[in-house]
Design an enzyme around this catalytic site. Structure first.
Site, PDB file in Angstrom:
ATOM      1  CB  SER A  76      -0.640  14.285  -4.906  1.00 53.00           C
ATOM      2  OG  SER A  76      -0.419  13.112  -5.670  1.00 53.00           O
ATOM      3  CB  THR A  77      -5.037  11.957  -7.345  1.00 55.09           C
ATOM      4  OG1 THR A  77      -3.724  11.554  -7.749  1.00 55.09           O
ATOM      5  CG2 THR A  77      -5.889  12.048  -8.597  1.00 55.09           C
ATOM      6  N   GLY A 131      -6.824   7.769  -3.992  1.00 53.27           N
ATOM      7  CA  GLY A 131      -5.652   7.623  -4.858  1.00 53.27           C
ATOM      8  C   GLY A 131      -4.994   6.264  -4.629  1.00 53.27           C
ATOM      9  CD  GLU A 152      -5.303   5.789   1.833  1.00 51.63           C
ATOM     10  OE1 GLU A 152      -5.065   6.902   1.353  1.00 51.63           O
ATOM     11  OE2 GLU A 152      -4.572   4.799   1.641  1.00 51.63           O
TER      12      GLU A 152
HETATM   13  O1  LIG Z   1      -1.143   6.666   2.214  1.00 53.28           O
HETATM   14  C1  LIG Z   1      -1.383   7.278   1.213  1.00 53.28           C
HETATM   15  C2  LIG Z   1      -2.395   6.863   0.249  1.00 53.28           C
HETATM   16  O2  LIG Z   1      -2.504   5.484   0.090  1.00 53.28           O
HETATM   17  C3  LIG Z   1      -2.337   7.579  -1.085  1.00 53.28           C
HETATM   18  O3  LIG Z   1      -3.594   7.409  -1.657  1.00 53.28           O
HETATM   19  C4  LIG Z   1      -1.306   7.035  -2.012  1.00 53.28           C
HETATM   20  O4  LIG Z   1      -0.046   7.101  -1.387  1.00 53.28           O
HETATM   21  C5  LIG Z   1      -1.262   7.795  -3.350  1.00 53.28           C
HETATM   22  O5  LIG Z   1      -0.836   9.088  -3.143  1.00 53.28           O
HETATM   23  P1  LIG Z   1      -0.456  10.040  -4.344  1.00 53.28           P
HETATM   24  O6  LIG Z   1      -1.735  10.245  -5.123  1.00 53.28           O
HETATM   25  O7  LIG Z   1       0.040  11.292  -3.696  1.00 53.28           O
HETATM   26  O8  LIG Z   1       0.594   9.342  -5.139  1.00 53.28           O
END
Ligand SMILES: O=C[C@H](O)[C@H](O)[C@H](O)COP(=O)(O)O
Length: 290
Positions: A76-77, A131, A152
């Site tokens: 979400s970031t 993120g 990632e």
């Molecule tokens: O699998 C998802 C990723 O690792 C995201 O970067 C992580 O979950 C962080 O997501 P958010 O910024 O939405 O908390």
């Protein structure tokens, strides 16, 4: 109205000043072309403002004009990362290619009219920004809350510079304090039951297969695998690298959502409109604090 460097103090109750077409951005020396997307970023407050501030500051510092291959993370970031890159303008972006970590970031790149590439075309990346679910003071991170951690990690390893962006809730002394659902573990579907049993034996008796919310059955990753969420006690989480190596040794495990010794820096947007930067060498920098 000039676009502020994201390093300027912008508190979360203050609407962020918006980039206008043709404006120069923070630390990045661009000419004055319009951004590829000319619509104004909408004003955000609270947690969203903290995320945006972290993302903008990291982009201003790490996505430089000479960077041509850029990895875009998930979560979400990350939309704010793309937003700030677009604001750097079409002149600098026309010679760049953007590599996604999954479906979500691919959509972000396409919607922003940026050029999409793949890791098999570009196995070396200048900078990847992503993120995280939680980051400790040694820059170890839990990732994979969105099941994207395999791609990632590939993009993090391929990058000359890997940078984390998040809001203050992710900044933690020990992994697992704030993100309690556990370490995400991507597994080959046919191996999930023995892997789950072994994860229980390794110290996570409450580890579970992640189930989908709007589908009967398990979450299936972008790589057609399953995800196990494994909460470990604090004494184990205090040494995430050892845990990572143990989990990776289990046959059937594809990737573990523990990212150890990988980040150059983590940018956390704070509640007061400043940014805390945790650097690889242990330095903690406060940007925009009054
Ligand atoms: O699998 C998802 C990723 O690792 C995201 O970067 C992580 O979950 C962080 O997501 P958010 O910024 O939405 O908390």
């Amino acid at each position: 109205m000039p676009i502020p460097p994201a390093s300027l103090t912008l508190n979360s109750t203050q609407p962020l000043r918006q980039p206008l077409a043709g404006q120069k951005t923070g630390f990045i020396a661009t000419s004055t072309p319009p951004p590829l997307i000319s619509s104004q970023p909408k004003a955000v407050t609270g947690i969203e403002a903290a995320k945006r501030l972290a993302a903008w500051t990291a982009v201003d510092r790490h996505v430089l004009p000479e960077h041509k291959v850029i990895g875009i993370g998930s979560g979400s970031t990350v939309p704010y990362v793309v937003e700030r890159i677009v604001a750097q303008g079409s002149e600098v972006n026309k010679d760049r290619v953007f590599i996604p970590t999954g479906f979500q970031s691919k959509e972000l790149i396409v919607e922003a009219h940026l050029r999409l590439g793949d890791i098999d075309q570009y196995p070396t990346i200048d900078v990847t920004i992503d993120g995280a679910d939680e980051v400790d003071h040694n820059l170890n991170a839990i990732k994979g809350g969105g099941a994207c951690h395999l791609r990632e990690k590939v993009l993090a390893e391929a990058a000359n510079t890997w940078v984390i962006v998040a809001d203050y809730r992710k900044n933690s002394e020990v992994l697992g304090h704030n993100f309690t659902q556990g370490v995400p573990i991507e597994v080959a579907p046919f191996a999930y039951a023995p892997v789950l049993q072994n994860v229980h034996l390794l110290g996570s008796p409450k580890a579970v297969l992640r189930m989908a919310k709007a589908k009967a059955g398990p979450v299936v990753s972008d790589n057609s695998n399953f995800i196990i969420d494994a909460p470990f006690p604090e004494e184990i989480m205090r040494d995430p690298y050892t845990l990572l190596t143990r989990l990776k040794m289990l046959t059937g495990v594809v990737e573990v959502g523990l990212f150890c010794h990988m980040a150059k820096a983590a940018y956390f947007g704070d509640q007061d409109g400043s940014v805390t930067v945790q650097w690889q060498d242990g330095r903690v920098e406060k940007v925009g604090s009054e």
